[in-house]
Design a protein around this motif. Sequence first.
Motif, PDB file in Angstrom:
ATOM      1  N   ASN A  22       0.835  -1.200   0.000  1.00  0.00           N
ATOM      2  CA  ASN A  22       0.000   0.000   0.000  1.00  0.00           C
ATOM      3  C   ASN A  22       0.872   1.253   0.000  1.00  0.00           C
ATOM      4  O   ASN A  22       0.951   1.991   0.979  1.00  0.00           O
ATOM      5  N   TYR A  82      14.641   2.950   7.489  1.00  0.00           N
ATOM      6  CA  TYR A  82      13.697   3.316   6.433  1.00  0.00           C
ATOM      7  C   TYR A  82      13.323   2.086   5.600  1.00  0.00           C
ATOM      8  O   TYR A  82      14.044   1.085   5.580  1.00  0.00           O
ATOM      9  N   LYS A  90       5.092  10.231  -2.509  1.00  0.00           N
ATOM     10  CA  LYS A  90       5.343  11.505  -1.841  1.00  0.00           C
ATOM     11  C   LYS A  90       6.150  12.453  -2.732  1.00  0.00           C
ATOM     12  O   LYS A  90       5.762  13.592  -2.938  1.00  0.00           O
ATOM     13  N   ASP A 118       5.330   6.697   0.797  1.00  0.00           N
ATOM     14  CA  ASP A 118       4.853   6.457   2.155  1.00  0.00           C
ATOM     15  C   ASP A 118       4.342   5.019   2.214  1.00  0.00           C
ATOM     16  O   ASP A 118       3.547   4.603   1.371  1.00  0.00           O
ATOM     17  N   LYS A 135       2.093   5.029  -1.140  1.00  0.00           N
ATOM     18  CA  LYS A 135       1.576   6.324  -1.559  1.00  0.00           C
ATOM     19  C   LYS A 135       2.761   7.181  -1.986  1.00  0.00           C
ATOM     20  O   LYS A 135       3.764   7.272  -1.272  1.00  0.00           O
ATOM     21  N   ASN A 174       2.767   2.662   5.196  1.00  0.00           N
ATOM     22  CA  ASN A 174       2.333   2.547   6.597  1.00  0.00           C
ATOM     23  C   ASN A 174       2.908   3.671   7.460  1.00  0.00           C
ATOM     24  O   ASN A 174       3.445   3.439   8.542  1.00  0.00           O
ATOM     25  N   GLU A 175       2.812   4.904   6.915  1.00  0.00           N
ATOM     26  CA  GLU A 175       3.266   6.115   7.607  1.00  0.00           C
ATOM     27  C   GLU A 175       4.766   6.108   7.882  1.00  0.00           C
ATOM     28  O   GLU A 175       5.248   6.702   8.848  1.00  0.00           O
ATOM     29  N   LYS A 176       5.502   5.464   7.004  1.00  0.00           N
ATOM     30  CA  LYS A 176       6.953   5.388   7.125  1.00  0.00           C
ATOM     31  C   LYS A 176       7.570   5.692   5.764  1.00  0.00           C
ATOM     32  O   LYS A 176       7.046   5.267   4.726  1.00  0.00           O
ATOM     33  N   ASP A 177       8.675   6.438   5.744  1.00  0.00           N
ATOM     34  CA  ASP A 177       9.337   6.757   4.481  1.00  0.00           C
ATOM     35  C   ASP A 177       9.919   5.493   3.849  1.00  0.00           C
ATOM     36  O   ASP A 177      10.546   4.667   4.531  1.00  0.00           O
ATOM     37  N   TYR A 178       9.710   5.393   2.530  1.00  0.00           N
ATOM     38  CA  TYR A 178      10.161   4.222   1.777  1.00  0.00           C
ATOM     39  C   TYR A 178      10.787   4.729   0.479  1.00  0.00           C
ATOM     40  O   TYR A 178      10.150   5.458  -0.281  1.00  0.00           O
TER      41      TYR A 178
END
Length: 230
Positions: free
Chosen positions: A97, A163, A101, A117, A99, A119-123
């Motif tokens: 999932n 990260y 950024k 993004d 998103k 799960n609210e973590k930078d990827y």
Amino acid sequence: MESIFRIEGEFESYHFKNRLNRFAVETEEGKICHLHDPGRLEELLTPGREIYAIRKYKGLECEIIYTKVEDEFILINSKYHNSIAKNIIEKGLLGKNFKLKKSEIKLNDMRIDFLLDFNEKDYYLEVKGCTLLDGEFAKFPDAPTRRGTHHLKKLAELRRDGYGAGVLFLVFRKARYFMPNYERDQDFYYALIDAVRWGVDIFPLRLYFDGRRFFALGLIEIKIDGPAGI
């Protein structure tokens, strides 16, 4: 099946004669065309091979977009990679999932293609195009790539720092498996093995190209040859 990307413009057909330098090709018809692909492409760009181009590119007569091998149309223009990848991400075709950024993230002395993004973590996601086919195996790279090796090392470092990180390989051939190419670049091979051990995700996504539109056929299995073979 829904198309994920479409190349616009009018194509003209030529035949490959020789590669003048890394980014220029001469055709049998006497045209000088821009080649926007850093790969060696020796298995694809053979004398007489049909190539398709768009006319005019920054002073040159044409820009090569793709070639044809038997019934396969194969993209050999890397400027489209990130546009294709962006649509793949936004359509959720990588099984996570994500998103979007930002694009083209500068990290010290290099750039990573996407910051996502998850799960609210930078990827961090890097994108590579794969055009080399060996039997059922799509192999990357087709020539030594210091830049690609540096990208893998940076992604492994990002994972160690907490990260998320991954590499999307856009597979433009009829392959069942993806494999790092030990014979062509051992440094890249070992960097990929190390990156996987640190938790960097590898996404080899097979694509079908009809000469105009791209379709995602799904992720293919990863196999490792060489000393770390599994």
